[in-house]
Scaffold this active site. Structure first.
Site, PDB file in Angstrom:
ATOM      1  N   HIS A  62       3.052   8.923  -2.386  1.00 44.39           N
ATOM      2  CA  HIS A  62       2.794   7.880  -1.379  1.00 44.39           C
ATOM      3  C   HIS A  62       3.849   6.774  -1.438  1.00 44.39           C
ATOM      4  CE1 HIS A  62      -0.089   5.566   1.207  1.00 44.39           C
ATOM      5  NE2 HIS A  62       0.556   4.534   0.665  1.00 44.39           N
ATOM      6  N   HIS A  64       6.351   4.092   1.407  1.00 43.41           N
ATOM      7  CA  HIS A  64       6.691   3.675   2.786  1.00 43.41           C
ATOM      8  C   HIS A  64       8.177   3.301   2.783  1.00 43.41           C
ATOM      9  CE1 HIS A  64       2.362   2.791   3.970  1.00 43.41           C
ATOM     10  NE2 HIS A  64       2.280   2.743   2.653  1.00 43.41           N
ATOM     11  N   GLU A 142       1.897   8.260  10.690  1.00 44.83           N
ATOM     12  CA  GLU A 142       0.719   7.391  10.597  1.00 44.83           C
ATOM     13  C   GLU A 142       0.146   7.047  11.970  1.00 44.83           C
ATOM     14  OE1 GLU A 142      -0.156   4.095   7.463  1.00 44.83           O
ATOM     15  OE2 GLU A 142       1.028   3.205   9.057  1.00 44.83           O
ATOM     16  N   SER A 146      -7.163   0.057  16.412  1.00 43.57           N
ATOM     17  CA  SER A 146      -8.625  -0.044  16.455  1.00 43.57           C
ATOM     18  C   SER A 146      -9.113  -0.378  17.864  1.00 43.57           C
ATOM     19  CB  SER A 146      -9.088  -1.123  15.468  1.00 43.57           C
ATOM     20  OG  SER A 146      -8.498  -2.371  15.807  1.00 43.57           O
ATOM     21  N   HIS A 181      -4.133   5.170   9.137  1.00 43.16           N
ATOM     22  CA  HIS A 181      -3.769   3.910   8.475  1.00 43.16           C
ATOM     23  C   HIS A 181      -4.874   3.399   7.558  1.00 43.16           C
ATOM     24  CE1 HIS A 181      -3.328  -0.502   8.086  1.00 43.16           C
ATOM     25  NE2 HIS A 181      -2.121  -0.133   7.738  1.00 43.16           N
ATOM     26  N   HIS A 208      -5.246   5.358   3.774  1.00 40.77           N
ATOM     27  CA  HIS A 208      -5.530   4.223   2.889  1.00 40.77           C
ATOM     28  C   HIS A 208      -7.043   4.010   2.922  1.00 40.77           C
ATOM     29  CE1 HIS A 208      -1.300   2.948   4.123  1.00 40.77           C
ATOM     30  NE2 HIS A 208      -1.235   3.001   2.811  1.00 40.77           N
ATOM     31  N   GLU A 211      -8.909  -0.585  -0.077  1.00 37.98           N
ATOM     32  CA  GLU A 211      -7.855  -1.193  -0.885  1.00 37.98           C
ATOM     33  C   GLU A 211      -8.275  -2.578  -1.384  1.00 37.98           C
ATOM     34  OE1 GLU A 211      -4.182  -1.414   1.229  1.00 37.98           O
ATOM     35  OE2 GLU A 211      -3.036  -2.150  -0.493  1.00 37.98           O
ATOM     36  N   ASP A 308       3.695   3.553  -3.754  1.00 37.65           N
ATOM     37  CA  ASP A 308       3.537   2.812  -2.508  1.00 37.65           C
ATOM     38  C   ASP A 308       4.950   2.376  -2.067  1.00 37.65           C
ATOM     39  OD1 ASP A 308       2.161   1.832  -0.354  1.00 37.65           O
ATOM     40  OD2 ASP A 308       0.772   0.615  -1.504  1.00 37.65           O
TER      41      ASP A 308
HETATM   42  C1  BEZ Z   1      -5.038  -2.365  14.482  1.00 33.87           C
HETATM   43  O1  BEZ Z   1      -6.168  -2.325  14.895  1.00 33.87           O
HETATM   44  O2  BEZ Z   1      -4.101  -1.851  15.085  1.00 33.87           O
HETATM   45  C2  BEZ Z   1      -4.779  -3.045  13.159  1.00 33.87           C
HETATM   46  C3  BEZ Z   1      -5.810  -3.661  12.503  1.00 33.87           C
HETATM   47  C4  BEZ Z   1      -5.570  -4.301  11.290  1.00 33.87           C
HETATM   48  C5  BEZ Z   1      -4.311  -4.318  10.748  1.00 33.87           C
HETATM   49  C6  BEZ Z   1      -3.258  -3.691  11.419  1.00 33.87           C
HETATM   50  C7  BEZ Z   1      -3.494  -3.067  12.630  1.00 33.87           C
HETATM   51 FE   FE2 Z   2       0.518   2.511   1.406  1.00 31.74          FE
END
Ligand code: BEZ
Ligand code: FE2
Length: 405
Positions: A62, A64, A142, A146, A181, A208, A211, A308
């Protein structure tokens, strides 16, 4: 055909002495040097330095790469201030992370013996570097988003990136894969579509998960530090899923869950019962102040130790990470933990990523890292410990039988 000989060889049955390995692009035989020489008369013989241990190439499941330009820009110490700083600094960090920066991160990993890694890709900008670097790369495209209003657009962008990683040349050693994500940032509709795609194409899947305490407070109660964050950036005060709903969505596809520091014993047991694995990132967890993963609950499971990205770390050196793990889990018996940690970045990591490497066994890919200890180990049961404590860089690296270091 080549034959490599070292004082010790790390095999799934432990460290063995007085043996050598015959290989071309894969491992052909493991036997005494005399026996291999008789069998393969034309083979080129290579003696490693004194006090060397032949390991399978190490695997960082893992990382980035896209955030490799970060040194002092992001705020460490606590998760939410760090996340705010990521949003604030993201464009600057991405713009200053060119191919040369990412290639130098890959080279640093190579010198620390990493012959394969899992790249979590937010934007696809590291695909070219991952194609060029000699290491095997499981390229985790990725998915994030939301907000249902943007779901189609985000999913379209994601499938385009996935498609590009599916059409890489075989010589690039890239395996296409999917990363979710996190539970708080991916809408359930997107989540189920992506898991369906992973199943359909038998792709490695990663996410993830738990965390931070803030993540748990948000998912369980719609409260805590994420509340003002979602109100400010997404104009919402309701999480899109719960912890339980999220976990159950992965029931039928073994997934690599990253961090899990705020996961309960029962939840970890549930993950294990479904064949999932955990990526443990001790330095990232410490630097973001999120707590300690209870690896004592994972002794019967598969977990990896991973760096990470440089967005939450100071190096991509896997030995720096293993030393941090030894310190963090101070309650564990030292030799036993060291041995388990070595397994977590070799055989177990390969199984997690679905790669035919990470083990010195006949038929596995000839990916090796040679670790040279400063002196002969006095007690064989301490070789794993001395490997972790004394190694900054390895002395030789082979991928598919070709020497790269
Ligand atoms: C999103 O919904 O795209 C999002 C939410 C929290 C952190 C980063 C992105
Ligand atoms: Fe990560």
């Amino acid at each position: 055909m080549k034959i490599i000989i070292a004082d010790f060889i790390y095999t799934p049955n432990g460290y063995i002495k007085n043996h050598a390995v015959a290989f071309d692009d894969a491992i052909i035989a493991i036997d005494t040097l005399e026996e291999l020489q008789t069998r393969y008369k034309d083979a080129k013989i290579h003696h490693t330095e004194a006090n060397s241990v032949l390991y399978p190439g190490f695997i960082n499941t893992h990382v980035h790469l896209e955030f490799s330009a970060n040194k002092t820009a992001l705020q460490y110490g606590s998760f939410m201030p760090w996340l705010h700083s990521v949003i604030e600094e993201r464009d600057t960090l991405l713009a200053s992370c060119d191919n040369a920066t990412m290639m130098s991160a890959c080279e640093a990993m190579l010198r620390s013996g990493i012959t394969a890694f899992g790249a979590i890709s937010s934007f696809g900008t590291e695909l070219e570097v991952c194609e060029q670097t000699p290491q095997r790369v499981v390229f985790f495209n990725e998915l994030i988003g939301s907000n249902a209003a943007y779901a189609d657009m985000l999913y379209g962008d994601f499938t385009q990136r996935l498609d590009a990683s599916m059409h890489c040349d075989k010589a690039s050693r890239i395996t296409p894969a999917i990363a979710i994500h996190s539970p708080y940032s991916v809408h359930p509709v997107l989540l189920h579509k992506a898991i369906g795609l992973a199943k359909q194409h038998a792709l490695p899947l990663s996410a993830h998960f738990l965390e931070s305490q803030a993540e748990r407070d948000w998912l369980e109660k719609g409260e805590g530090e994420f509340k003002p964050f979602f109100e400010k950036f997404f104009n919402t005060s309701t999480p899109v899923t719960t912890t339980k709903e999220f976990i159950c969505a992965f029931d039928t596809h073994p997934t690599h869950f990253t961090h899990c520091v705020q996961t309960s014993k029962e939840e970890l047991e549930y993950l294990i019962s479904k064949g999932h694995s955990v990526a443990h990132c001790p330095r990232s967890n410490r630097y973001l102040g999120v707590g300690r993963l209870a690896i004592e609950y994972l002794m019967k499971a598969k977990f990896s130790v991973a760096t990470d990205g440089l967005s939450s770390n100071d190096s991509l050196n896997l030995f720096d990470e293993l030393r941090a793990a030894l310190m963090l889990h101070h309650q564990a018996p030292l030799d036993k933990l060291a041995s388990r940690l070595i397994r977590s970045v070799t055989g177990d990591a390969a199984e997690i990523l679905g790669l035919n490497c990470g083990k010195i066994t006949v038929g596995a890919a000839a990916d090796f890292a040679v670790v040279t200890l400063p002196e002969a180990p006095k007690r064989e049961e301490e070789i794993a410990l001395w490997t972790i404590l004394h190694t900054k860089e390895v002395s030789e690296v082979y991928i598919e039988g070709e020497k790269y270091v």
